[in-house]
Design a protein around this motif. Structure first.
Motif, PDB file in Angstrom:
ATOM      1  N   HIS A  71     -32.735  -8.800 -36.868  1.00 33.59           N
ATOM      2  CA  HIS A  71     -32.177  -7.709 -37.687  1.00 33.59           C
ATOM      3  C   HIS A  71     -32.311  -6.378 -36.958  1.00 33.59           C
ATOM      4  O   HIS A  71     -31.376  -5.556 -36.945  1.00 33.59           O
ATOM      5  CB  HIS A  71     -32.916  -7.669 -39.023  1.00 33.59           C
ATOM      6  CG  HIS A  71     -32.188  -6.861 -40.064  1.00 33.59           C
ATOM      7  ND1 HIS A  71     -32.501  -6.938 -41.400  1.00 33.59           N
ATOM      8  CD2 HIS A  71     -31.178  -5.955 -39.984  1.00 33.59           C
ATOM      9  CE1 HIS A  71     -31.709  -6.130 -42.071  1.00 33.59           C
ATOM     10  NE2 HIS A  71     -30.906  -5.518 -41.215  1.00 33.59           N
TER      11      HIS A  71
ATOM     12  N   LYS B 272     -28.130   3.764 -42.090  1.00 34.40           N
ATOM     13  CA  LYS B 272     -28.787   2.995 -41.041  1.00 34.40           C
ATOM     14  C   LYS B 272     -30.280   3.303 -40.985  1.00 34.40           C
ATOM     15  O   LYS B 272     -31.118   2.426 -40.710  1.00 34.40           O
ATOM     16  CB  LYS B 272     -28.122   3.310 -39.713  1.00 34.40           C
ATOM     17  CG  LYS B 272     -28.326   2.264 -38.645  1.00 34.40           C
ATOM     18  CD  LYS B 272     -27.450   2.553 -37.444  1.00 34.40           C
ATOM     19  CE  LYS B 272     -27.610   1.462 -36.385  1.00 34.40           C
ATOM     20  NZ  LYS B 272     -26.737   1.735 -35.215  1.00 34.40           N
TER      21      LYS B 272
ATOM     22  N   ARG C 263     -25.899  -8.506 -45.270  1.00 30.54           N
ATOM     23  CA  ARG C 263     -25.681  -7.042 -45.315  1.00 30.54           C
ATOM     24  C   ARG C 263     -24.372  -6.718 -46.012  1.00 30.54           C
ATOM     25  O   ARG C 263     -24.283  -5.767 -46.802  1.00 30.54           O
ATOM     26  CB  ARG C 263     -25.681  -6.469 -43.904  1.00 30.54           C
ATOM     27  CG  ARG C 263     -27.028  -6.510 -43.221  1.00 30.54           C
ATOM     28  CD  ARG C 263     -26.914  -6.040 -41.789  1.00 30.54           C
ATOM     29  NE  ARG C 263     -26.591  -4.629 -41.711  1.00 30.54           N
ATOM     30  CZ  ARG C 263     -26.135  -4.022 -40.602  1.00 30.54           C
ATOM     31  NH1 ARG C 263     -25.909  -4.730 -39.507  1.00 30.54           N
ATOM     32  NH2 ARG C 263     -25.876  -2.728 -40.635  1.00 30.54           N
TER      33      ARG C 263
ATOM     34  N   GLU D 299     -24.793  -7.255 -49.786  1.00 31.10           N
ATOM     35  CA  GLU D 299     -25.570  -6.161 -50.370  1.00 31.10           C
ATOM     36  C   GLU D 299     -24.748  -4.882 -50.460  1.00 31.10           C
ATOM     37  O   GLU D 299     -24.869  -4.105 -51.403  1.00 31.10           O
ATOM     38  CB  GLU D 299     -26.838  -5.922 -49.550  1.00 31.10           C
ATOM     39  CG  GLU D 299     -27.843  -7.058 -49.654  1.00 31.10           C
ATOM     40  CD  GLU D 299     -29.060  -6.808 -48.791  1.00 31.10           C
ATOM     41  OE1 GLU D 299     -29.050  -5.781 -48.064  1.00 31.10           O
ATOM     42  OE2 GLU D 299     -30.020  -7.605 -48.842  1.00 31.10           O
TER      43      GLU D 299
ATOM     44  N   MET E 228     -25.909   1.668 -47.781  1.00 32.58           N
ATOM     45  CA  MET E 228     -27.208   2.123 -47.301  1.00 32.58           C
ATOM     46  C   MET E 228     -27.039   2.695 -45.908  1.00 32.58           C
ATOM     47  O   MET E 228     -26.324   2.130 -45.071  1.00 32.58           O
ATOM     48  CB  MET E 228     -28.204   0.952 -47.279  1.00 32.58           C
ATOM     49  CG  MET E 228     -29.607   1.333 -46.844  1.00 32.58           C
ATOM     50  SD  MET E 228     -30.699  -0.122 -46.746  1.00 32.58           S
ATOM     51  CE  MET E 228     -30.684  -0.656 -48.447  1.00 32.58           C
TER      52      MET E 228
ATOM     53  N   LEU F  96     -29.358  -3.831 -35.601  1.00 32.79           N
ATOM     54  CA  LEU F  96     -29.276  -2.391 -35.856  1.00 32.79           C
ATOM     55  C   LEU F  96     -29.158  -1.605 -34.561  1.00 32.79           C
ATOM     56  O   LEU F  96     -28.467  -0.580 -34.497  1.00 32.79           O
ATOM     57  CB  LEU F  96     -30.508  -1.928 -36.629  1.00 32.79           C
ATOM     58  CG  LEU F  96     -30.606  -2.378 -38.097  1.00 32.79           C
ATOM     59  CD1 LEU F  96     -31.922  -1.897 -38.701  1.00 32.79           C
ATOM     60  CD2 LEU F  96     -29.434  -1.837 -38.902  1.00 32.79           C
TER      61      LEU F  96
ATOM     62  N   ASP G 122     -32.167   4.171 -43.592  1.00 36.36           N
ATOM     63  CA  ASP G 122     -32.828   3.481 -44.704  1.00 36.36           C
ATOM     64  C   ASP G 122     -32.997   2.002 -44.399  1.00 36.36           C
ATOM     65  O   ASP G 122     -34.021   1.384 -44.737  1.00 36.36           O
ATOM     66  CB  ASP G 122     -32.005   3.671 -45.977  1.00 36.36           C
ATOM     67  CG  ASP G 122     -31.987   5.124 -46.440  1.00 36.36           C
ATOM     68  OD1 ASP G 122     -32.893   5.883 -46.038  1.00 36.36           O
ATOM     69  OD2 ASP G 122     -31.039   5.511 -47.171  1.00 36.36           O
ATOM     70  N   GLU G 123     -31.972   1.414 -43.779  1.00 35.10           N
ATOM     71  CA  GLU G 123     -32.071   0.006 -43.433  1.00 35.10           C
ATOM     72  C   GLU G 123     -33.182  -0.222 -42.403  1.00 35.10           C
ATOM     73  O   GLU G 123     -33.953  -1.196 -42.485  1.00 35.10           O
ATOM     74  CB  GLU G 123     -30.720  -0.479 -42.912  1.00 35.10           C
ATOM     75  CG  GLU G 123     -30.649  -1.991 -42.734  1.00 35.10           C
ATOM     76  CD  GLU G 123     -29.242  -2.440 -42.353  1.00 35.10           C
ATOM     77  OE1 GLU G 123     -29.048  -3.653 -42.151  1.00 35.10           O
ATOM     78  OE2 GLU G 123     -28.347  -1.564 -42.263  1.00 35.10           O
TER      79      GLU G 123
ATOM     80  N   GLY H 149     -36.466  -0.112 -44.110  1.00 37.69           N
ATOM     81  CA  GLY H 149     -36.769  -1.367 -44.785  1.00 37.69           C
ATOM     82  C   GLY H 149     -37.256  -2.432 -43.810  1.00 37.69           C
ATOM     83  O   GLY H 149     -38.185  -3.208 -44.120  1.00 37.69           O
TER      84      GLY H 149
END
Length: 923
Positions: free
Chosen positions: A845, A881, A869, A872, A879, A849, A883-884, A887
């Motif tokens: 993941h 990038k 993704r 969601e 959301m 990104l 914030d992702e 997470g």
């Protein structure tokens, strides 16, 4: 091994080592076709030294040119130039000149022209060169004078000649030729510029002249400008020729229009002058007849009948002339006075006819009282001679006429003497002769004293009359002979048309009658009358046809009158005055077209048409007054509209509607139409000026919005966010840009929008990268906490009691929750395989990104993460990038316990992904 053997046993000219291939070139035999082919293949070798060695073995320029499409390298061009210029090889000159036609490379041609071994070869190469810089170099540096001169001759631009004159130090003749051609070109350019300026001056003058109205010197000025244009030697441009032809056409049209108008005015003046002369003659004839009646001794029925016939003829001809041209005021006054005198005599004669029976009865019955009462009722004018019946009645009563009194007789004689003098001065011989005869008789009846007073004057006037008679006879004799010969020739002339023959015949008869009894000759009169009768006989059929045509014209005039009367009987209350004016003008044209008509009916139909015209003009005036009233109402509406509170654009549209109504109404009376139009146009101009002012204000506001938008774009373009917290500045700028919308529709606005969107997109991308960078920096500050967790995981996995790690730093809610989950995971550890899968998933993941590639084994996991993704993103707001990433980092912190080998295997790729995302692009 097979590839090794192939390389080991390959020919030396195909060896991998360029040095070996270069040595092999010298061993190839150019005389053998196979070796020559190998050399040509080596011409395209990748090593320049090999290419140079292969080209050195080839000396056939034709074969080199055949290789042009596949092996056009710098070494190939240099070898070709060497061979074609004759420095190497033995190719004949003619062959080399022929091969030059196939050379297209400008530098190669320039090199051959500069270093060729023959003048003809250099000239041939020079002929293929078109670049001016190359020609200048050849003219300055070539070693052959003929080539230098040939190159110099082909330089034509002013800049090139200037450079050549400055740089040609080697050949003074080339420099001199360059300076001469440069000076000649500058002189030609100056002359051409002067010619163009002169043409422009003439064109401006001619176009300005074409806009002027005609004046006495208009045609002369145009011919002068035309001669100036033709005198110029250069050729005009297409635009100048078009402008000249357009202006000339307008000038010629103005001249031709004026000439046509002048001819029309001249012809109208001539017709008017002829009509006035005819009217003058008609009035004089009637005045002479009336004067003759007053001066005669008795008034008879024949005299009155002759007078009435002459009056009808005069009225008919007067009406026909008035239909064509209006008479002058003086002639109209004289005509009215003559008609009034005719009416006075006619009324007196009618009274005499009414009293004739009474007078005859009174004379037969010797009733003096009744006779005297009848004479008083008759009231015969004093200046008229009595009729035979009136004279007998006066003799019966022994009452002298009122004008037989000596005093009255003397006064009448005095007045008639003055009239005789005026007639002699005017040359009216016939009238003067009759008046003189009457004066002689009345002068003898006067008493001695008045007779002695007027007799000398009368003798003097008699002498003048005799002189006038002699002069008329002297002039009339040759004139009668001339008229007799002219009418004989006219009667024998068969080439004239009937209309021309009739016109000339009338003119000759009129001139004959005007001579009166002057130089009267019986033989000439008989001769003239015989010729006139022959013409009458010849014109019989034509006159019959003319009478028929006149009858048709009369019918057409009566039909025209009937149509106009029907129109006047049922007028359209909404009739346009302009249409009525057109009907009036067309009716007048048709009336003139249907001319002439029979003389005995011309007067009555003329009076009828005159009444109709008067009634039609009255209708036109009434409708024009109604239109004037309607237009005043429109003016009031426009005045109210000017002060209305509605928007200027709406008021302008309403003003346009008023203008349309104005045009649909027609014209008011002539003098009032212009006044009303000026007032209405002034009000409309004010309304339109207000609209333009509002447009200017709107344009100014739009320009201010554009300037504000431009300033905002420049400000945000120059602004570079320092942290992700600066996103509020960008959002504030976006709100400010939305407040400036809508921008005016224009290319500038579209360009500003595109630039603004690009800037906003770039700043948001930068803020997103800053947020990622800040997240990663914050994660770096958490590395001690993560390391503490990893150490505690390792001890827990070794069987030691699970520890609870304290955070020691400030954590947000998500990280704090992840920290707690990590401590809890050591208390109840998961399977190692689950931890490995979770950490692997987080690594993939994070690589996704960072935009990095993953291994083939992790590709299904990457696809699964992308699908997750997307799902969601459909179920909730998008959301960011950062914030992702936050997470994922929280999940990394929460995942445990992690064995040290697993972490050692994964941490490298995790750090690499974070490092990749932490890089900021160059600002």
């Amino acid at each position: 091994m097979s590839a090794f053997f192939r390389r080991f046993f390959a020919p030396r000219w195909q060896h991998r080592d360029p040095a070996v291939r270069r040595q092999a070139v010298s061993r190839l035999d150019i005389g053998q076709a196979q070796d020559r082919e190998r050399l040509e293949r080596l011409v395209g070798d990748e090593d320049p030294d090999v290419r140079q060695a292969a080209l050195a073995r080839l000396d056939d320029p034709a074969r080199l040119l055949a290789l042009q499409m596949t092996h056009a390298s710098p070494e190939w061009r240099a070898r070709l130039v060497t061979l074609l210029s004759g420095r190497e090889g033995a190719t004949p000159l003619a062959t080399r000149q022929a091969l030059l036609e196939r050379v297209d490379h400008a530098a190669s041609l320039a090199e051959i022209a500069l270093h060729g071994d023959n003048q003809t070869l250099r000239l041939a190469a020079l002929a293929r060169i078109d670049d001016e810089d190359t020609l200048i170099h050849q003219a300055c540096e070539n070693g052959i004078a003929a080539v230098r001169h040939a190159a110099a001759e082909r330089i034509t631009s002013e800049e090139g000649l200037t450079r050549l004159a400055r740089q040609a130090r080697r050949d003074k003749q080339v420099a001199r030729l360059a300076r001469e051609r440069l000076n000649r070109q500058r002189e030609d350019a100056a002359q051409a510029q002067a010619q163009r300026a002169e043409r422009e001056r003439i064109l401006d003058a001619l176009e300005q002249h074409a806009r002027h109205a005609w004046e006495p010197l208009y045609a002369g000025r145009y011919r002068h400008l035309q001669r100036e244009w033709d005198r110029l030697t250069d050729l005009p441009s297409a635009d100048q020729e078009r402008r000249y032809q357009d202006a000339s056409l307008r000038c010629r049209k103005i001249i031709s229009d004026h000439d046509a108008q002048h001819q029309s005015v001249f012809a109208a003046d001539r017709r008017r002058s002829d009509a006035d002369e005819t009217r003058q003659a008609l009035i004089e004839a009637l005045e002479e007849t009336l004067a003759g009646l007053r001066q005669s001794t008795h008034l008879t029925d024949q005299d009155l009948a002759s007078l009435h016939a002459q009056k009808r003829l005069l009225a008919s001809r007067w009406q026909a002339l008035s239909d064509q041209h209006a008479p002058e005021a003086e002639l109209s006054q004289r005509y009215a006075e003559a008609l009034a005198e005719h009416d006075r005599i006619g009324r007196a004669w009618e009274r005499l006819q009414h009293q004739a029976d009474t007078l005859n009865d009174a004379l037969s019955q010797a009733d003096d009282t009744r006779l005297r009462h009848a004479l008083e009722t008759l009231d015969w004018p004093d200046d008229l001679p009595p009729s035979p019946l009136l004279e007998r009645a006066r003799e019966r009563l022994d009452v002298p006429a009122r004008d037989d009194d000596d005093t009255r007789k003397a006064e009448r004689v005095a007045a008639d003497v003055e009239e005789l003098e005026r007639l002699l001065e005017r040359g009216a011989f016939k009238h003067a002769s009759r008046l003189h005869q009457s004066l002689r008789q009345r002068l003898d009846a006067l008493p001695p004293e008045p007779r002695r007073r007027y007799q000398p004057k009368l003798k003097q006037l008699a002498a003048q009359l005799a002189e006038l008679r002699d002069w008329r006879g002297f002039v009339a004799g040759p004139k009668r002979d001339q008229l007799s010969q002219a009418i004989d020739q006219l009667a024998d002339d068969l080439t004239l048309s009937d209309a021309e023959l009739d016109s000339r015949h009338h003119r000759l008869v009129k001139e004959w009658r005007e001579l009166g009894d002057a130089a009267a000759n019986q033989q000439l009169s008989v001769r003239f009358r015989a010729a006139s009768d022959r013409i009458h006989e010849r014109l019989g059929p034509w006159r019959q046809a003319r009478d028929q045509q006149r009858q048709k014209n009369l019918v057409a005039r009566e039909a025209l009158c009937t149509q106009l009367e029907a129109l006047l009987d049922n007028p359209d209350p909404r009739a346009d005055p302009d249409s009525l004016r057109q009907i009036r003008d067309r009716a007048r044209e048709q009336w003139r077209h249907f001319s002439p008509v029979p003389r005995d009916q011309a007067e009555s139909v003329g009076h009828r048409f005159g009444r109709i015209r008067h009634a039609l003009q009255t209708l036109i005036d009434q409708r024009a007054l109604q239109i004037a009233s309607a237009k005043r109402q429109i003016i009031e509406e426009a005045r109210a509209l000017q002060t209305a509170a509605t928007p200027a654009a709406q008021r302008a549209e309403q003003a346009k509607a008023l203008q349309r109504r104005w045009r649909e109404l027609g014209r008011a009376p002539k003098g009032e139409e212009q006044t009303l139009w000026r007032e209405f146009r002034g009000l409309c101009d004010g309304i339109f000026a207000a609209r333009e002012s509002e447009r200017d204000d709107r344009t100014q506001r739009a320009r201010e919005r554009l300037d504000a938008m431009q300033a905002l774009i420049e400000r945000i373009d120059a602004w570079q966010p320092a942290s992700s917290a600066d996103a509020s500045i960008l959002e504030q700028a976006i709100s400010e840009a939305e407040g400036l919308e809508p921008l005016p529709s224009a290319r500038r606005s579209d360009g500003m929008r595109r630039r603004w969107l690009g800037i906003v997109r770039a700043r948001r991308e930068w803020l997103s990268r800053l947020a990622l960078h800040e997240q990663i920096q914050h994660w770096q500050t958490l590395r001690p906490l993560l390391d503490a967790h990893l150490q505690a995981d390792a001890r827990a996995l070794d069987g030691q009691p699970a520890e609870t790690i304290e955070a020691g730093v400030a954590l947000d809610d998500d990280l704090l929750e992840a920290h707690r989950q990590r401590n809890a995971a050591r208390q109840d550890p998961s399977e190692a395989i689950d931890v490995e899968k979770a950490l692997t998933r987080l690594r993939v993941h994070l690589a996704l990104l960072a935009g990095e590639k993953v291994s083939r084994e992790d590709e299904p996991l990457r696809l699964a993460i992308q699908v997750e993704r997307l799902n969601e993103g459909l179920n909730r707001a998008e959301m960011s990038k950062a914030d992702e990433l936050h997470g994922v980092l929280c999940a990394i912190l929460a995942t445990g316990p992690v064995p040290p080998p697993l972490w050692s295997r994964e941490v490298g790729e995790l750090d690499l992904s974070l490092t990749q995302m932490a890089r900021l692009p160059a600002s």
